[in-house]
Design a protein around this motif. Sequence first.
Motif, PDB file in Angstrom:
ATOM      1  N   VAL A 225      -3.059  33.588   4.194  1.00 14.26           N
ATOM      2  CA  VAL A 225      -1.702  33.101   3.953  1.00 14.26           C
ATOM      3  C   VAL A 225      -1.466  31.740   4.606  1.00 14.26           C
ATOM      4  N   MET A 226      -1.886  31.586   5.843  1.00 10.77           N
ATOM      5  CA  MET A 226      -1.513  30.407   6.627  1.00 10.77           C
ATOM      6  C   MET A 226      -2.055  29.092   6.070  1.00 10.77           C
ATOM      7  N   PRO A 227      -3.335  28.995   5.673  1.00  9.92           N
ATOM      8  CA  PRO A 227      -3.812  27.708   5.160  1.00  9.92           C
ATOM      9  C   PRO A 227      -3.046  27.216   3.938  1.00  9.92           C
ATOM     10  N   ALA A 228      -2.671  28.122   3.047  1.00 15.55           N
ATOM     11  CA  ALA A 228      -1.893  27.726   1.862  1.00 15.55           C
ATOM     12  C   ALA A 228      -0.531  27.196   2.265  1.00 15.55           C
ATOM     13  N   ALA A 229       0.092  27.833   3.267  1.00 11.17           N
ATOM     14  CA  ALA A 229       1.409  27.381   3.721  1.00 11.17           C
ATOM     15  C   ALA A 229       1.325  26.020   4.392  1.00 11.17           C
ATOM     16  N   VAL A 230       0.292  25.807   5.212  1.00  9.45           N
ATOM     17  CA  VAL A 230       0.125  24.515   5.883  1.00  9.45           C
ATOM     18  C   VAL A 230      -0.124  23.415   4.866  1.00  9.45           C
ATOM     19  N   LEU A 231      -0.993  23.673   3.901  1.00 13.23           N
ATOM     20  CA  LEU A 231      -1.264  22.672   2.877  1.00 13.23           C
ATOM     21  C   LEU A 231      -0.008  22.395   2.055  1.00 13.23           C
ATOM     22  N   ALA A 232       0.756  23.433   1.716  1.00 14.33           N
ATOM     23  CA  ALA A 232       2.006  23.242   0.973  1.00 14.33           C
ATOM     24  C   ALA A 232       2.965  22.353   1.750  1.00 14.33           C
ATOM     25  N   LEU A 233       3.120  22.624   3.039  1.00 15.46           N
ATOM     26  CA  LEU A 233       4.023  21.839   3.881  1.00 15.46           C
ATOM     27  C   LEU A 233       3.591  20.375   3.935  1.00 15.46           C
ATOM     28  N   ILE A 234       2.307  20.145   4.130  1.00 11.16           N
ATOM     29  CA  ILE A 234       1.800  18.775   4.224  1.00 11.16           C
ATOM     30  C   ILE A 234       1.974  18.042   2.897  1.00 11.16           C
ATOM     31  N   LEU A 235       1.665  18.706   1.781  1.00 10.69           N
ATOM     32  CA  LEU A 235       1.770  18.050   0.474  1.00 10.69           C
ATOM     33  C   LEU A 235       3.222  17.744   0.114  1.00 10.69           C
ATOM     34  N   LEU A 236       4.129  18.668   0.404  1.00  8.89           N
ATOM     35  CA  LEU A 236       5.542  18.432   0.098  1.00  8.89           C
ATOM     36  C   LEU A 236       6.111  17.293   0.944  1.00  8.89           C
ATOM     37  N   THR A 237       5.582  17.145   2.149  1.00  7.58           N
ATOM     38  CA  THR A 237       5.991  16.020   3.003  1.00  7.58           C
ATOM     39  C   THR A 237       5.352  14.722   2.525  1.00  7.58           C
ATOM     40  N   GLU A 238       4.064  14.785   2.222  1.00  6.97           N
ATOM     41  CA  GLU A 238       3.329  13.600   1.794  1.00  6.97           C
ATOM     42  C   GLU A 238       3.852  13.068   0.462  1.00  6.97           C
ATOM     43  N   ALA A 239       4.405  13.931  -0.377  1.00  7.53           N
ATOM     44  CA  ALA A 239       4.910  13.516  -1.688  1.00  7.53           C
ATOM     45  C   ALA A 239       6.008  12.465  -1.583  1.00  7.53           C
ATOM     46  N   ARG A 240       6.736  12.446  -0.463  1.00 10.23           N
ATOM     47  CA  ARG A 240       7.842  11.498  -0.308  1.00 10.23           C
ATOM     48  C   ARG A 240       7.372  10.132   0.217  1.00 10.23           C
ATOM     49  N   THR A 241       6.102  10.023   0.553  1.00  7.38           N
ATOM     50  CA  THR A 241       5.591   8.795   1.169  1.00  7.38           C
ATOM     51  C   THR A 241       5.865   7.524   0.366  1.00  7.38           C
ATOM     52  N   PRO A 242       5.668   7.501  -0.958  1.00  4.72           N
ATOM     53  CA  PRO A 242       5.879   6.241  -1.693  1.00  4.72           C
ATOM     54  C   PRO A 242       7.280   5.661  -1.552  1.00  4.72           C
ATOM     55  N   ALA A 243       8.275   6.501  -1.265  1.00  7.01           N
ATOM     56  CA  ALA A 243       9.659   6.016  -1.155  1.00  7.01           C
ATOM     57  C   ALA A 243      10.133   5.933   0.288  1.00  7.01           C
ATOM     58  N   ARG A 244       9.244   6.228   1.224  1.00  5.71           N
ATOM     59  CA  ARG A 244       9.672   6.373   2.617  1.00  5.71           C
ATOM     60  C   ARG A 244       9.821   5.042   3.345  1.00  5.71           C
ATOM     61  N   LEU A 245       9.130   4.001   2.862  1.00  3.56           N
ATOM     62  CA  LEU A 245       9.175   2.689   3.513  1.00  3.56           C
ATOM     63  C   LEU A 245       9.621   1.640   2.506  1.00  3.56           C
ATOM     64  N   ASP A 246      10.311   0.587   2.992  1.00  3.95           N
ATOM     65  CA  ASP A 246      10.695  -0.511   2.111  1.00  3.95           C
ATOM     66  C   ASP A 246       9.568  -1.533   2.026  1.00  3.95           C
ATOM     67  N   GLU A 247       9.824  -2.669   1.366  1.00  2.00           N
ATOM     68  CA  GLU A 247       8.765  -3.652   1.158  1.00  2.00           C
ATOM     69  C   GLU A 247       8.284  -4.295   2.450  1.00  2.00           C
ATOM     70  N   HIS A 248       9.064  -4.148   3.530  1.00  4.90           N
ATOM     71  CA  HIS A 248       8.679  -4.697   4.834  1.00  4.90           C
ATOM     72  C   HIS A 248       7.998  -3.653   5.722  1.00  4.90           C
ATOM     73  N   GLY A 249       7.857  -2.432   5.208  1.00  6.83           N
ATOM     74  CA  GLY A 249       7.264  -1.367   6.002  1.00  6.83           C
ATOM     75  C   GLY A 249       8.241  -0.668   6.918  1.00  6.83           C
ATOM     76  N   ASP A 250       9.531  -0.918   6.738  1.00  9.22           N
ATOM     77  CA  ASP A 250      10.553  -0.288   7.566  1.00  9.22           C
ATOM     78  C   ASP A 250      11.016   1.018   6.919  1.00  9.22           C
ATOM     79  N   PRO A 251      11.448   1.989   7.715  1.00  9.52           N
ATOM     80  CA  PRO A 251      11.809   3.293   7.165  1.00  9.52           C
ATOM     81  C   PRO A 251      13.048   3.258   6.275  1.00  9.52           C
ATOM     82  N   VAL A 252      12.999   4.071   5.224  1.00  8.44           N
ATOM     83  CA  VAL A 252      14.143   4.288   4.339  1.00  8.44           C
ATOM     84  C   VAL A 252      14.586   5.728   4.552  1.00  8.44           C
TER      85      VAL A 252
END
Length: 408
Positions: A225-252
């Motif tokens: 159970v645990m590895p699937a949950a950890v991977l799910a958590l990481i992927l759902l977090t990583e999915a937001r990466t393209p919108a997380r920083l602006d063109e200067h690398g500052d957080p959005v």
Amino acid sequence: MSEPHHALAEIVRAEGTRIVATLARTLGDLQSAEDAMQEAAVRALREWPRTGVPESPRAWLIVTARRAAIDRIRRESARAGKERAGMELILPGDLPDTVVRDDQLRLIFTCCHPALSLPAQVTLTLRVLCGLDLPQIAAVLLTTESAVAKRLTRTRGKIARARIPYRVPSDEELPQRLAAVCAVIHASYTAAHSRLGGDTVRDPGATREAVRLARLVQAAMPDEVMPAAVLALILLTEARTPARLDEHGDPVILAEQDRTRWDRGLIAEGLRLLDRSLRRSGGVADPYQLQAAIAAEHARAADYRDTDWAEIVRLYDLLLSVRPDDAARLARAVAVAEAHGPAAGLSALDAMPRGPVTHRWQAVRAELLARDGHLTEAADGMRRALTPDVNAAERRYRERRIALWEQS
């Protein structure tokens, strides 16, 4: 800094922990591995300026470190047979046939020895194999640098006294090490996703490595159970990466992110993994599943205003019931503010147990004060959130918030 010295600094930074891990496996002792690595680095400082940087610096360091270990064993060979035994340890033997094929993941499982407590396993592995320094480990484990240092000292002492071997575990031994391995991978991802200090918000190379390792664990142990949950958590977090920083690398901030830039493929994969993990756990969720469920609520909302904040508060309450910590309490206060208003969020902050006041607590409180109309107090609070361990990009964002509130 001369070219040989710069090359050595770079290889030690990038590969030093992996070299120590490899030596620990072949030598069977962590302290000996660290001592041998240090001696190899000293020899490199002495020889590379004269002979030039070798074609493969990593291989040079490993060979030199092994030779240094052999020399040390010979010098200390007062007991009969010690030199021969040491030589046998240094010459790599056959590894056991195991579902864990990746060298780095195999070493993580090796380092997470069940004779150590779970916190000791995680702390040691983050330091030795993941290369995190004391402030980074303290930040992701929600403790202090002094506590991390003491834990590492105690752990190394126990390993030496109990002669705990660095032996690759068999498949039958993997499940009892799984909780520590999952904690290490998630902690290493967290440290890379939100960097402590430095110039940038995240470390892309380290986040990719954590995703890779999480995928490998899940593939090697698909019925757990645990590895699937950890991977799910990481992927759902990583999915937001393209919108997380602006063109200067500052957080959005989340409320202002362009959700059309979120990686829908990662979100779909994360949701499938979470669903599979929850079905296998029989309705009893662990902390990783609950955190992934919170990330899933954000992922499902087409717009920030569509977020089901009441459900997120409920999930945080469940998370705190099984694993109470200040990071979850802080995030819950933000969710309470979204669901019931900034005054309610401030009350939730004030209700947190009184521990060390972190820069994140100060920043959240400042944002809620500003939303509640207390701009001067908010600016003062955000200044207190400009601590030395805030990375440069986040510092710029916070300074802009202070300027905005002072001008209003």
